[in-house]
Design an enzyme around this catalytic site. Structure first.
Site, mmCIF file in Angstrom:
data_model
loop_
_atom_site.group_PDB
_atom_site.id
_atom_site.type_symbol
_atom_site.label_atom_id
_atom_site.label_comp_id
_atom_site.label_asym_id
_atom_site.label_seq_id
_atom_site.Cartn_x
_atom_site.Cartn_y
_atom_site.Cartn_z
ATOM 1 N N ASP A 1 -9.261 41.447 23.061
ATOM 2 C CA ASP A 1 -9.522 41.329 21.308
ATOM 3 C C ASP A 1 -8.931 42.442 20.667
ATOM 4 O OD1 ASP A 1 -10.743 38.518 22.166
ATOM 5 O OD2 ASP A 1 -12.675 39.734 22.348
ATOM 6 N N LYS B 1 -3.776 41.624 19.851
ATOM 7 C CA LYS B 1 -2.644 41.394 20.288
ATOM 8 C C LYS B 1 -1.918 40.158 19.604
ATOM 9 C CE LYS B 1 -4.651 40.261 24.116
ATOM 10 N NZ LYS B 1 -6.209 40.827 23.873
ATOM 11 N N GLY C 1 -8.293 34.372 22.688
ATOM 12 C CA GLY C 1 -8.459 33.640 21.454
ATOM 13 C C GLY C 1 -7.622 34.715 20.434
ATOM 14 N N HIS C 2 -6.471 34.259 20.234
ATOM 15 C CA HIS C 2 -5.733 35.268 19.349
ATOM 16 C C HIS C 2 -5.643 34.885 17.943
ATOM 17 C CE1 HIS C 2 -3.350 36.593 23.171
ATOM 18 N NE2 HIS C 2 -4.701 36.669 23.277
ATOM 19 N N GLN D 1 -6.256 38.912 27.350
ATOM 20 C CA GLN D 1 -6.982 39.718 27.686
ATOM 21 C C GLN D 1 -6.598 41.298 27.620
ATOM 22 O OE1 GLN D 1 -6.568 36.656 30.266
ATOM 23 N NE2 GLN D 1 -7.811 35.742 28.428
HETATM 24 P P1 GDP Z 1 -6.518 39.278 20.640
HETATM 25 O O1 GDP Z 1 -7.524 38.419 21.275
HETATM 26 O O2 GDP Z 1 -6.173 40.655 21.168
HETATM 27 O O3 GDP Z 1 -5.631 38.652 19.700
HETATM 28 O O4 GDP Z 1 -7.566 39.829 19.285
HETATM 29 P P2 GDP Z 1 -8.711 38.908 18.565
HETATM 30 O O5 GDP Z 1 -7.767 38.034 17.573
HETATM 31 O O6 GDP Z 1 -9.667 37.884 19.500
HETATM 32 O O7 GDP Z 1 -9.596 39.973 17.781
HETATM 33 C C1 GDP Z 1 -9.266 40.502 16.913
HETATM 34 C C2 GDP Z 1 -9.915 40.411 15.616
HETATM 35 O O8 GDP Z 1 -9.427 41.585 14.669
HETATM 36 C C3 GDP Z 1 -9.412 39.342 14.631
HETATM 37 O O9 GDP Z 1 -10.407 38.658 13.911
HETATM 38 C C4 GDP Z 1 -8.279 39.660 13.665
HETATM 39 O O10 GDP Z 1 -8.118 39.123 12.591
HETATM 40 C C5 GDP Z 1 -8.897 41.018 13.490
HETATM 41 N N1 GDP Z 1 -8.010 42.293 13.120
HETATM 42 C C6 GDP Z 1 -6.727 42.495 13.810
HETATM 43 N N2 GDP Z 1 -6.342 43.452 13.275
HETATM 44 C C7 GDP Z 1 -7.002 44.045 12.575
HETATM 45 C C8 GDP Z 1 -7.261 45.221 11.719
HETATM 46 O O11 GDP Z 1 -6.354 46.184 11.781
HETATM 47 N N3 GDP Z 1 -8.308 45.465 10.788
HETATM 48 C C9 GDP Z 1 -9.423 44.643 10.593
HETATM 49 N N4 GDP Z 1 -10.315 44.794 10.143
HETATM 50 N N5 GDP Z 1 -9.304 43.322 11.672
HETATM 51 C C10 GDP Z 1 -8.174 43.281 12.361
HETATM 52 P P1 IMO Z 2 -8.085 37.648 24.596
HETATM 53 O O1 IMO Z 2 -6.783 37.315 25.165
HETATM 54 C C1 IMO Z 2 -11.946 39.275 25.495
HETATM 55 C C2 IMO Z 2 -13.906 38.164 29.324
HETATM 56 C C3 IMO Z 2 -15.081 37.254 29.267
HETATM 57 C C4 IMO Z 2 -15.840 37.628 30.601
HETATM 58 C C5 IMO Z 2 -14.645 37.951 31.479
HETATM 59 C C6 IMO Z 2 -14.329 36.627 32.360
HETATM 60 O O2 IMO Z 2 -8.572 36.868 23.401
HETATM 61 O O3 IMO Z 2 -8.137 39.091 24.357
HETATM 62 P P2 IMO Z 2 -13.028 34.439 32.201
HETATM 63 O O4 IMO Z 2 -13.515 33.295 31.093
HETATM 64 O O5 IMO Z 2 -11.647 34.876 32.021
HETATM 65 O O6 IMO Z 2 -13.540 34.012 33.562
HETATM 66 O O7 IMO Z 2 -14.206 35.700 31.638
HETATM 67 O O8 IMO Z 2 -13.420 38.081 30.752
HETATM 68 N N1 IMO Z 2 -12.721 37.556 28.657
HETATM 69 C C7 IMO Z 2 -12.347 38.097 27.369
HETATM 70 N N2 IMO Z 2 -12.719 39.075 26.553
HETATM 71 N N3 IMO Z 2 -10.944 38.662 25.249
HETATM 72 C C8 IMO Z 2 -10.439 37.713 26.030
HETATM 73 O O9 IMO Z 2 -9.032 37.271 25.625
HETATM 74 C C9 IMO Z 2 -11.046 37.364 26.885
HETATM 75 N N4 IMO Z 2 -10.854 36.723 28.003
HETATM 76 C C10 IMO Z 2 -11.668 36.731 28.941
HETATM 77 O O10 IMO Z 2 -15.700 37.457 28.292
HETATM 78 O O11 IMO Z 2 -16.358 38.879 30.531
HETATM 79 MG MG MG Z 3 -9.239 37.547 21.539
#
Ligand code: GDP
Ligand code: IMO
Ligand code: MG
Length: 429
Positions: free
Chosen positions: A13, A16, A40-41, A222
């Site tokens: 999270d 990416k 979840g991206h 991840q």
């Molecule tokens: P990923 O799994 O690495 O793609 O990241 P996620 O999308 O799960 O989580 C990142 C969260 O931070 C999302 O809700 C993005 O919209 C938000 N986000 C990304 N870059 C920024 C930033 O620079 N500032 C803020 N406030 N939110 C951001």
């Molecule tokens: P993105 O790509 C954050 C965490 C789960 C749990 C552990 C194992 O959005 O960054 P799993 O379902 O893979 O067996 O869970 O890994 N986890 C993540 N945490 N971002 C993710 O993906 C994750 N994918 C798995 O919360 O602790």
């Molecule tokens: Mg994510």
């Protein structure tokens, strides 16, 4: 031509999805190499927000070919739902997305096994996303799995039932109620939908693209600290989230890698169980969660929050051979009087820079403190306008890890992205 890789350096999270979407216009091919719908991206642009789980984050860019790599695991039901939602907003998903025949399929019973084994672990559960990721990779390495290419085989249904039967035997050890048939019809309908996609031997496709001079961007899911080998085992996911996973998960040789973009937040978060040395349980932790909207994109769970951990960051940079750093969510630190970063750990009275092997060892982080800033970073688009206190923090990170931070993200939108041109390393801190 070469492959550039985008990876998370923390516990996932990091942002990416935003960065892959931002960079995607420069690459004709975007390929996800591991994980599955546990990811979840999130992408924000043109006043719209999207969350992708299995589809690579280049899907919104015209003239971009996206690939679900062999290192991934696909849940057909989640995949269909995600693709139909994209089709509904006018994205020609079937033209822009191809699937490696070697990617593995998540069966409904994989999800049940995930839930049953988490339930059996009780208080020591991993905190899995319950998407069946671990059990599907277990079947892959156990040489029992079903692969995406198998859906074209005439005896696919028989193969499905053979694997399901093994799962039913395995499930007998758990005291866990379930209905194995509940999702079967939807699963087979989703398999029909998947048959409408190009299922290819993607290892040939990727290498052909490279020989034709096309640039490939490999998208990780991840983060390094969730890696099956190098993460905080056993509180990890079941795939190789590090750079080596990109080669194994797509089928190109390591010599083809050029840039390795390491993505990290200006602080840390973690969702699920496991060690988190800099975790905060106070009002600063709550402020990070509120200001950063730290709730999981896949499960909606509140993310645990804490200060930036430079020991862990250095470890992740080393494992991945990061060439370029990208710092996300800088704006979330706006308004803090003091911002902190862990520079070493105290483990049993010994000061160390080593990220521990043992998930249960007690770690006390040693912090360096920085004066906060009271400017709103989210509206800044030029490096010159960034507050001096923030730049001190940035330079300290760069000096500590020995790499430049090339992009600073100051908000979720594509536009809220500062590509830096000025690198100044001559200063002391
Ligand atoms: P990923 O799994 O690495 O793609 O990241 P996620 O999308 O799960 O989580 C990142 C969260 O931070 C999302 O809700 C993005 O919209 C938000 N986000 C990304 N870059 C920024 C930033 O620079 N500032 C803020 N406030 N939110 C951001
Ligand atoms: P993105 O790509 C954050 C965490 C789960 C749990 C552990 C194992 O959005 O960054 P799993 O379902 O893979 O067996 O869970 O890994 N986890 C993540 N945490 N971002 C993710 O993906 C994750 N994918 C798995 O919360 O602790
Ligand atoms: Mg994510």
């Amino acid at each position: 031509m070469n492959v550039d890789v985008v990876l998370g350096l923390q516990w996932g999270d990091e942002g990416k999805g935003k960065i892959v979407d931002y960079l995607a216009s420069q690459y004709p091919v975007i390929a996800r190499f591991q994980g599955g719908p546990n990811a979840g991206h999130s992408l924000h642009f043109d006043k719209s927000a999207y969350i992708l789980h299995s589809v690579p984050s280049g899907i919104f860019r015209e003239n971009t070919q996206n690939l679900v790599g062999n290192g991934m695991v696909i849940d057909p039901i989640i995949f269909e739902k995600e693709c139909r939602a994209l089709e509904n907003v006018g994205i020609p998903v079937k033209d822009r997305l191809m699937i490696s025949k070697r990617a593995h399929l998540i069966l409904p019973t994989h999800r049940i096994i995930d839930a049953a084994s988490e339930h059996a672990k009780g208080a020591s559960k991993i905190g899995s996303t319950l998407k069946g990721i671990g059990p599907t990779y277990m079947d892959k390495t156990g040489r029992n799995g079903l692969r995406a290419g198998d859906i074209l085989a005439p005896d696919f249904t028989d193969r499905f039932h053979a694997l399901k039967s093994k799962h039913l035997v395995f499930l007998k050890q758990f005291d866990y109620p379930f209905c194995a048939e509940e999702e079967e019809e939807a699963w087979f309908k989703a398999i029909d939908y998947m048959r409408g996609f190009q299922l290819i031997q993607a290892e040939y496709y990727i290498n052909d693209c490279l020989s034709q001079g096309k640039r490939v961007l490999a998208e990780g899911a991840q983060g390094a600290l969730l890696d099956i080998d190098f993460g905080t085992y056993p509180f990890v996911t079941s795939s190789s989230t590090t750079c080596a996973g990109a080669c194994a998960g797509l089928g190109f040789p390591p010599s083809k890698i050029d840039r390795v973009y390491g993505i990290f937040k200006a602080y840390c978060t973690r969702v699920g169980s496991g060690p988190f040395p800099t975790e905060l349980f106070d009002k600063d932790g709550e402020a990070l969660r509120d200001q950063g909207k730290e709730f999981g994109s896949t499960t909606g769970r509140a993310r645990r929050t804490g200060w930036l951990d430079i020991v862990a960051l250095k470890y992740a940079i080393t494992l991945n051979g990061v060439t370029d750093l990208i710092m996300m969510k800088s704006d979330v630190l706006d308004g803090f009087d003091t911002v902190k970063a862990a520079v070493s750990y105290d483990i049993n009275g010994r000061d160390t820079q080593c990220f521990p092997y043992d998930a249960h060892v007690p770690v006390t982080p040693i912090y360096k403190e920085f004066k906060g800033w009271d400017k709103d970073l989210s509206v800044i688009r030029k490096e010159e306008e960034l507050p001096a206190e923030f730049l001190t923090f940035v330079r300290f990170i760069e000096e500590s890890v020995g790499l430049p931070i090339k992009i600073l993200s100051v908000g979720p939108d594509r536009e809220q992205t500062l590509v830096r041109e000025i690198f100044n390393y001559g200063q002391s801190y």
